[in-house]
Design a protein around this motif. Structure first.
Motif, PDB file in Angstrom:
ATOM      1  N   SER A 150       0.848  -0.900  -0.325  1.00 21.41           N
ATOM      2  CA  SER A 150      -0.411   0.016   0.025  1.00 21.41           C
ATOM      3  C   SER A 150       0.520   1.408  -0.081  1.00 21.41           C
ATOM      4  N   GLN A 151       0.340   2.629  -0.304  1.00 19.74           N
ATOM      5  CA  GLN A 151       1.275   3.529   0.186  1.00 19.74           C
ATOM      6  C   GLN A 151       2.147   3.769   1.449  1.00 19.74           C
ATOM      7  N   ALA A 152       0.779   2.589   1.909  1.00 16.25           N
ATOM      8  CA  ALA A 152       1.477   3.236   3.881  1.00 16.25           C
ATOM      9  C   ALA A 152       2.971   2.200   3.839  1.00 16.25           C
ATOM     10  N   GLY A 153       2.395   1.052   3.173  1.00 10.64           N
ATOM     11  CA  GLY A 153       3.790   0.148   3.268  1.00 10.64           C
ATOM     12  C   GLY A 153       5.091   0.283   2.413  1.00 10.64           C
ATOM     13  N   LEU A 154       4.765   1.003   1.344  1.00 13.81           N
ATOM     14  CA  LEU A 154       6.222   1.532   0.664  1.00 13.81           C
ATOM     15  C   LEU A 154       6.548   3.355   1.825  1.00 13.81           C
ATOM     16  N   VAL A 155       5.958   3.781   1.972  1.00 11.83           N
ATOM     17  CA  VAL A 155       6.636   4.276   3.113  1.00 11.83           C
ATOM     18  C   VAL A 155       7.468   3.576   4.156  1.00 11.83           C
ATOM     19  N   ARG A 156       6.611   2.722   4.377  1.00 11.90           N
ATOM     20  CA  ARG A 156       7.695   2.358   6.083  1.00 11.90           C
ATOM     21  C   ARG A 156       8.875   1.442   5.002  1.00 11.90           C
ATOM     22  N   GLU A 157       8.539   0.664   3.975  1.00  8.26           N
ATOM     23  CA  GLU A 157       9.691   0.428   3.850  1.00  8.26           C
ATOM     24  C   GLU A 157      11.311   1.563   3.292  1.00  8.26           C
ATOM     25  N   ALA A 158      10.425   2.672   2.854  1.00  8.11           N
ATOM     26  CA  ALA A 158      12.476   3.808   2.855  1.00  8.11           C
ATOM     27  C   ALA A 158      12.112   3.996   4.512  1.00  8.11           C
ATOM     28  N   VAL A 159      11.267   4.050   4.935  1.00  7.74           N
ATOM     29  CA  VAL A 159      11.587   4.961   6.624  1.00  7.74           C
ATOM     30  C   VAL A 159      12.301   3.569   7.234  1.00  7.74           C
ATOM     31  N   ASP A 160      11.998   2.624   7.064  1.00  8.69           N
ATOM     32  CA  ASP A 160      12.989   1.271   7.969  1.00  8.69           C
ATOM     33  C   ASP A 160      14.159   1.154   7.678  1.00  8.69           C
ATOM     34  N   ARG A 161      13.957   1.920   6.213  1.00  6.09           N
ATOM     35  CA  ARG A 161      15.745   1.322   5.508  1.00  6.09           C
ATOM     36  C   ARG A 161      16.916   2.812   6.310  1.00  6.09           C
ATOM     37  N   ALA A 162      16.408   3.386   6.690  1.00  5.66           N
ATOM     38  CA  ALA A 162      16.636   4.680   6.428  1.00  5.66           C
ATOM     39  C   ALA A 162      17.392   4.600   8.405  1.00  5.66           C
ATOM     40  N   LEU A 163      16.043   4.546   8.910  1.00  8.61           N
ATOM     41  CA  LEU A 163      16.363   4.667  10.743  1.00  8.61           C
ATOM     42  C   LEU A 163      17.533   2.769  10.992  1.00  8.61           C
ATOM     43  N   ALA A 164      17.498   1.881  10.262  1.00 10.09           N
ATOM     44  CA  ALA A 164      18.524   1.131  10.296  1.00 10.09           C
ATOM     45  C   ALA A 164      19.823   1.713   9.683  1.00 10.09           C
ATOM     46  N   ASP A 165      19.786   2.732   8.700  1.00 15.24           N
ATOM     47  CA  ASP A 165      20.952   2.850   8.226  1.00 15.24           C
ATOM     48  C   ASP A 165      21.996   3.853   9.429  1.00 15.24           C
ATOM     49  N   ALA A 166      20.810   4.900   9.634  1.00 12.93           N
ATOM     50  CA  ALA A 166      21.153   5.467  10.972  1.00 12.93           C
ATOM     51  C   ALA A 166      21.519   4.644  12.160  1.00 12.93           C
ATOM     52  N   LYS A 167      21.423   3.910  12.641  1.00 12.90           N
ATOM     53  CA  LYS A 167      21.439   3.349  13.335  1.00 12.90           C
ATOM     54  C   LYS A 167      19.864   3.466  14.513  1.00 12.90           C
ATOM     55  N   LEU A 168      19.104   3.789  14.480  1.00 10.30           N
ATOM     56  CA  LEU A 168      17.936   4.623  15.071  1.00 10.30           C
ATOM     57  C   LEU A 168      17.084   4.461  15.892  1.00 10.30           C
ATOM     58  N   SER A 169      16.255   4.242  16.314  1.00  8.44           N
ATOM     59  CA  SER A 169      15.184   3.826  16.263  1.00  8.44           C
ATOM     60  C   SER A 169      13.789   5.364  15.512  1.00  8.44           C
ATOM     61  N   MET A 170      12.650   4.823  16.204  1.00  7.60           N
ATOM     62  CA  MET A 170      12.006   5.639  15.933  1.00  7.60           C
ATOM     63  C   MET A 170      11.472   6.865  17.256  1.00  7.60           C
ATOM     64  N   GLU A 171      12.052   6.195  18.483  1.00 11.86           N
ATOM     65  CA  GLU A 171      12.052   7.195  19.388  1.00 11.86           C
ATOM     66  C   GLU A 171      13.242   7.925  19.582  1.00 11.86           C
ATOM     67  N   ASP A 172      14.281   8.176  18.311  1.00 14.57           N
ATOM     68  CA  ASP A 172      15.590   8.899  18.923  1.00 14.57           C
ATOM     69  C   ASP A 172      15.173  10.297  17.748  1.00 14.57           C
ATOM     70  N   ILE A 173      13.466  10.315  16.859  1.00 15.16           N
ATOM     71  CA  ILE A 173      13.556  11.146  16.490  1.00 15.16           C
ATOM     72  C   ILE A 173      13.004  11.928  16.903  1.00 15.16           C
ATOM     73  N   ASP A 174      13.038  13.247  16.669  1.00 16.43           N
ATOM     74  CA  ASP A 174      12.060  14.693  17.516  1.00 16.43           C
ATOM     75  C   ASP A 174      11.168  14.875  15.944  1.00 16.43           C
ATOM     76  N   THR A 175      11.686  15.579  14.651  1.00 13.37           N
ATOM     77  CA  THR A 175      10.219  16.448  14.028  1.00 13.37           C
ATOM     78  C   THR A 175      10.640  15.121  13.029  1.00 13.37           C
ATOM     79  N   VAL A 176       9.045  15.085  12.086  1.00 14.01           N
ATOM     80  CA  VAL A 176       8.748  14.251  10.782  1.00 14.01           C
ATOM     81  C   VAL A 176       8.545  15.176   9.646  1.00 14.01           C
ATOM     82  N   VAL A 177       9.094  14.773   8.192  1.00 13.96           N
ATOM     83  CA  VAL A 177       8.763  15.780   7.505  1.00 13.96           C
ATOM     84  C   VAL A 177       8.776  15.352   6.551  1.00 13.96           C
ATOM     85  N   VAL A 178       6.994  14.777   6.148  1.00 12.34           N
ATOM     86  CA  VAL A 178       6.544  14.132   4.848  1.00 12.34           C
ATOM     87  C   VAL A 178       6.134  14.501   3.796  1.00 12.34           C
ATOM     88  N   ALA A 179       6.378  14.373   2.832  1.00 15.81           N
ATOM     89  CA  ALA A 179       6.267  14.951   1.640  1.00 15.81           C
ATOM     90  C   ALA A 179       6.038  14.018   0.730  1.00 15.81           C
TER      91      ALA A 179
END
Ligand code: ACO
Length: 383
Positions: free
Chosen positions: A23-52
Motif C-alpha cells: 500500500s502507500q503506507a507500506g511503501l513509505v514504511r519500507e523507505a523509513v525502516d531502511r533509513a532508520l536502520a542505516d542511521a542505527k536509530l529507531s523512531m524514538e530517537d527522532i524529534d520531528t518528521v516531514v512527509v513530502a
C-alpha cells in the motif's frame, strides 16, 4: 547561519511501474525502516518528521500524513506534510534542514514518496498551470517541455542529438543502480528513432512513471556521531521561485536555479563549480532539462551545455559525472525524487554508494525542482 546539519541515514525503496505488493503506507514504511536502520536509530530517537509528496492527484489521496504517522510509528511527534510539485522531496528536505539548523530538532526524518500508479499524472500536471493564462493550453508536462526545448533549439542551435546523448548516458548509468526499474542500454540513435510523443520529445527522452519512496535522517552535529563517523554535511541548500507568467521569463536559463546556486555556492565556498564538484545529481524530468541545468548551475557558460555533453565530461568516467545513478530515466516516483537525488549524492560523499561509487568523491552537487519549471533548488554536500 544556523547549526551544521548532516545526513546520517538513508533509505529508498525498489522503484517500479506498479508496486502492487504494498500500500502507500507500506511503501513509505519500507523507505523509513531502511533509513532508520542505516542511521542505527529507531523512531524514538527522532524529534520531528516531514512527509513530502507530489500534488494530491499524483497518488489520488488526501492528507496522507495522517496514516503515514500510523505506518511509521510517529504518533505524538511534530509532523508536517508538504508538497511542491516535482520538487516536493527537495522542499521537504529543506524544511527538515531548517528545523535542525534552527535548533528546533536534533534529528529529523524526511520521507518523500509518490505512488503514481494510483493517480492521474498528466491530468494532475495540467492543473498546475494558471487557470486563466495556461490551463487551456496545458497538455501535462509534455507540451511545456516541448516548447521549452524547441526554444533552445531555435536560439542556441542545440540539436535533438544533444538531448539524446543525455538520455543515452543516464539510461546506461541506471543499469548499475539496484533501485532503478528501467535498466536498458540504448544508443543515441535509438533515442532519436524512438516514438515521437510531442516533437521534439520522443519516448526515450522521457522518464517512466514510477512508484517509490525515499527517506533521510538529518542530524545535528552533536548527535551525528551516534549514527556514523562520516556524515554527508549539508554545506548550503536553497529553493527559489520565479514568476510563473512574467513576460521576461527566460526559457534559456533557469533564473531561480541560477539564484539558488549563487546563494548555495557562497555558503559552501564554491567559486569554480566545474572543478570543485566530484559528482552531480540532477532531477532531469526530460533529457533536454539536464542541458539547461549544466548552464544554470555554472558547470559551463550559458549556451554551451551541448558542447559540455559532447565532450564526455559528464559521463560516468568523465571529470564531472552527472547522474551516475541514472537519474529520472531509471525511476521517477516524482514526489520522492528530490530525496533520491540527495541520497545518491550523500552516499557518494560518505563513500558508501552500493553500486556506482565515484572514487574519492568528497563534494557533491544536487539539483531538484518542480512546479511549471519555475521552482528550482540545489544543495552542496561534502564529507
Ligand atoms: C518533475 C517531473 O518529474 S514532471 C513528470 C515527468 N514524467 C512524465 O511526464 C512521465 C513520462 N512518461 C509517460 O508519460 C509514460 O511512461 C509513457 C507515456 C512514456 C509510456 O506510458 P505507457 O505506454 O502507458 O507505458 P506504461 O507506463 O504502462 O509502461 C509499460 C512499460 O514500459 C516501460 N516504460 C514506460 N515509459 C518508459 C520510458 N519512458 N522509458 C523506458 N521504459 C518505459 C514501463 O516501465 C513498463 O515496463 P514494466 O511493465 O516492465 O515495468
Amino acid at each position: 547561519m544556523g547549526r551544521h546539519v548532516g545526513i546520517v541515514g538513508v533509505g529508498q525503496t525498489h522503484h517500479a511501474r506498479r508496486r502492487t505488493d504494498v500500500s502507500q503506507a507500506g511503501l513509505v514504511r519500507e523507505a523509513v525502516d531502511r533509513a532508520l536502520a542505516d542511521a542505527k536509530l529507531s523512531m524514538e530517537d527522532i524529534d520531528t518528521v516531514v512527509v513530502a509528496t507530489g500534488p494530491v492527484l499524483f497518488a489520488a489521496v488526501n492528507q496522507p500524513e495522517k496514516w503515514v504517522v500510523d505506518a511509521i510509528g510517529a504518533q505524538g511527534k511534530s509532523v508536517v506534510r508538504l508538497t511542491s510539485g516535482g520538487g516536493a522531496g527537495f522542499a521537504g528536505a529543506l524544511a527538515g534542514y531548517y528545523q535542525v539548523a534552527g535548533g528546533f530538532s536534533e534529528r529529523t526524518l524526511v520521507v518523500a514518496y509518490d505512488k503514481l500508479s494510483e493517480g492521474q499524472l498528466q491530468y494532475s500536471i495540467s492543473t498546475l498551470y494558471d487557470p486563466f493564462w495556461g490551463r487551456e493550453f496545458a497538455v501535462g508536462i509534455m507540451g511545456f517541455s516541448a516548447a521549452y526545448w524547441r526554444a533552445r533549439m531555435d536560439v542556441l542551435g542545440h540539436t535533438e542529438e544533444a538531448a539524446a546523448m543525455v538520455a543515452a548516458k543516464n539510461r546506461k548509468n541506471a543499469i548499475a543502480n539496484p533501485y532503478a526499474h528501467v535498466k536498458k542500454e540504448v544508443s543515441v540513435q535509438d533515442v532519436l528513432n524512438s516514438k515521437p510523443l510531442c516533437w521534439p520529445i520522443k519516448l526515450l527522452d522521457v522518464p517512466p512513471i514510477s512508484d517509490g519512496a525515499a527517506a533521510i535522517v538529518l542530524s545535528s552535529e552533536k548527535m551525528a556521531h551516534h549514527s556514523t563517523s562520516r556524515p554527508a554535511w549539508i554545506r548550503g541548500m536553497a529553493y527559489c521561485c520565479e514568476a510563473d507568467n512574467a513576460p521576461e521569463r527566460s526559457l534559456m536559463l533557469s533564473e531561480p536555479l541560477a539564484i539558488a546556486s549563487r546563494q548555495v555556492y557562497r555558503a559552501a565556498g564554491i567559486t569554480n563549480p566545474r572543478r570543485q564538484f566530484d559528482v552531480v545529481e540532477v532531477q532531469e524530468p526530460y533529457s533536454c532539462f539536464e542541458l539547461n541545468y549544466y548552464e544554470s548551475l555554472g558547470l559551463c557558460p550559458p549556451g554551451q551545455a551541448a558542447e559540455l555533453m559532447a565532450s564526455g565530461a559528464t559521463q560516468l568516467d568523465g571529470d564531472i559525472p552527472v547522474n551516475p545513478s541514472g537519474g529520472c530515466m531509471g525511476a521517477n516516483p516524482i514526489g520522492a525524487v528530490g530525496v533520491i537525488r540527495l541520497i545518491e549524492a550523500a552516499t557518494q560523499v560518505m563513500g558508501k554508494n552500493e553500486s556506482h561509487q565515484i572514487k574519492d568523491a568528497k563534494t557533491a552537487l544536487v539539483q531538484s525542482g518542480g512546479g511549471w519549471a519555475n521552482l528550482r533548488g540545489c544543495a552542496v554536500l561534502s564529507a
